[in-house]
Design a protein around this motif. Structure first.
Motif, mmCIF file in Angstrom:
data_model
loop_
_atom_site.group_PDB
_atom_site.id
_atom_site.type_symbol
_atom_site.label_atom_id
_atom_site.label_comp_id
_atom_site.label_asym_id
_atom_site.label_seq_id
_atom_site.Cartn_x
_atom_site.Cartn_y
_atom_site.Cartn_z
ATOM 1 N N VAL A 1 0.042 20.353 -16.586
ATOM 2 C CA VAL A 1 0.402 21.727 -16.932
ATOM 3 C C VAL A 1 1.921 21.904 -16.907
ATOM 4 C CG1 VAL A 1 0.194 22.507 -14.532
ATOM 5 C CG2 VAL A 1 -0.021 24.170 -16.392
ATOM 6 N N GLY B 1 -6.051 27.620 -15.934
ATOM 7 C CA GLY B 1 -5.870 28.699 -16.906
ATOM 8 C C GLY B 1 -6.092 30.064 -16.282
ATOM 9 N N ARG B 2 -7.122 30.192 -15.459
ATOM 10 C CA ARG B 2 -7.404 31.476 -14.784
ATOM 11 C C ARG B 2 -6.267 31.844 -13.836
ATOM 12 N NH1 ARG B 2 -12.573 28.876 -14.001
ATOM 13 N NH2 ARG B 2 -14.060 29.594 -15.580
ATOM 14 N N LEU C 1 1.990 29.521 -20.212
ATOM 15 C CA LEU C 1 1.887 28.066 -20.186
ATOM 16 C C LEU C 1 2.333 27.468 -21.513
ATOM 17 C CD1 LEU C 1 -1.530 27.536 -18.349
ATOM 18 C CD2 LEU C 1 0.762 27.727 -17.375
ATOM 19 N N THR D 1 -5.230 18.180 -13.683
ATOM 20 C CA THR D 1 -4.750 18.843 -14.892
ATOM 21 C C THR D 1 -3.251 18.629 -15.065
ATOM 22 O OG1 THR D 1 -6.449 20.543 -14.749
ATOM 23 C CG2 THR D 1 -4.468 21.108 -15.980
ATOM 24 N N PRO E 1 -8.820 22.149 -15.609
ATOM 25 C CA PRO E 1 -8.031 22.906 -16.590
ATOM 26 C C PRO E 1 -8.410 24.380 -16.686
ATOM 27 C CG PRO E 1 -8.623 20.768 -17.478
ATOM 28 C CD PRO E 1 -9.356 20.903 -16.175
ATOM 29 N N GLU E 2 -9.718 24.698 -16.633
ATOM 30 C CA GLU E 2 -10.130 26.100 -16.750
ATOM 31 C C GLU E 2 -9.682 26.931 -15.547
ATOM 32 O OE1 GLU E 2 -13.846 23.639 -15.567
ATOM 33 O OE2 GLU E 2 -12.061 23.444 -16.838
ATOM 34 N N LEU F 1 -1.273 22.504 -21.353
ATOM 35 C CA LEU F 1 -2.398 22.511 -20.413
ATOM 36 C C LEU F 1 -3.434 21.513 -20.922
ATOM 37 C CD1 LEU F 1 -3.857 23.801 -17.947
ATOM 38 C CD2 LEU F 1 -4.890 25.418 -19.562
#
Length: 311
Positions: A231, A268-269, A278, A229, A264-265, A281
């Motif tokens: 970010v 995000g968490r 962020l 990812t 990516p998920e 992402l």
């Protein structure tokens, strides 16, 4: 051209160290090259590439560790030049001899048949310059002749320092095909180069060093593949601290983004849990060799004017 590359030994560098005064040119360096591979040996100026190649080919002694071909040091091989073909500086070729004289002398020195010189001359594409003195060769022609000298003993391993220097586009394509066919026949190629784009088009493995130490080794595709990812956060320092605290690997990318080894998920968490804002992402994209080199060593693409070692 005949070849004995089907029986290529493994090339190994084991905990190699070499100091010049207070400076460590090579520091506990270890890597290996297997038959059937073309390995790019990369690093910024002063990283220890030339010192490593000189130790590998018997031109310098290590302080600690060893460099081995088939489990033996270069000087301990029964016929070193018929096992390992070496080109560290094509400029060292005698300028007063012709191309064919250079190859015939090499053939006689190595105990190869006289007609081997004509065979290699054709392989490196210098038939038209056979009777021209090497002092009148262009840099690219000298490179071809230097590769020819390395091939003379029909070796199973090639060690080349900056083989693409001075070659025109046709010459680079020729070299790329030559090295690929050599490896496909079961041989080992280890080449050092500053021309990252040509390395990327030629090699299938990479060994990257910086300040004498190994920073990454592996298949080219793996090192330049998709990286989890991309970010970035409003507070980049907090993002890095959070990743470090959770033991998550990351690397700096262009524009200040981080390449993170998370989906990516999941990233995000983690950002939500750590209360990070962020600013970007997304799924990681494959990276080119230039970007990988910069990320691993912290250096820009090196120039091609690093002095080559004298033979």
């Amino acid at each position: 051209m005949t070849s004995t590359t089907a029986t290529a030994p493994t090339l190994e560098v084991r905990a190699l160290s070499k100091r010049y005064g207070a400076r460590a040119a090579v520091d506990a360096l270890s890597f290996s090259c297997s038959p059937g591979t073309v390995t790019g040996f990369l690093g910024p100026n002063g990283a220890g590439k030339s010192t490593t190649l000189r130790i590998l080919t018997g031109l310098a002694e290590a302080d600690e560790g060893m460099a081995l071909i088939g489990g033996r040091r270069y000087r301990a091989l029964e016929h070193p030049a018929r096992t390992v073909g070496v080109m560290l500086d094509a400029r060292a070729l005698h300028g007063g001899r012709t191309g064919i004289e250079t190859l015939r002398l090499t053939a006689r020195t190595l105990g190869m048949p006289r007609d081997r010189a004509e065979e290699v001359l054709e392989t490196v594409g210098l038939e038209q310059a056979a009777t021209k003195r090497v002092g009148g060769y262009s840099y690219g022609m000298r490179q071809r002749l230097g590769i020819g000298v390395a091939l003379m003993g029909d070796p199973s391993v090639l060690v080349l320092d900056e083989p693409a220097n001075g070659l025109d586009p046709e010459g680079i394509r020729w070299m790329r095909r030559l090295l690929r066919s050599f490896a496909d026949a079961g041989g080992i190629v280890l080449l050092s180069s500053h021309q990252l784009r040509e390395v990327e088009a030629t090699v299938d493995r990479l060994v990257v060093i910086s300040e004498g130490r190994l920073v990454r080794e592996g298949p080219l595709e793996e090192l330049t593949a998709v990286t989890g990812t991309r970010v970035a956060a409003l507070d980049q320092a907090a993002l890095r601290r959070a990743l470090d605290a959770h033991g998550i690997a990351f690397e700096l990318r262009a524009g200040g983004e981080l390449a993170v080894s998370l989906a990516p998920e999941d990233m995000g968490r983690l950002a939500l849990r750590e209360q990070l804002v962020l600013t970007s992402l997304g799924a990681g994209a494959g990276t080119g060799l230039e970007e990988v080199f910069f990320a691993l060593t912290g250096h820009e693409e090196p120039s091609a004017d690093e002095p080559a070692p004298a033979l």
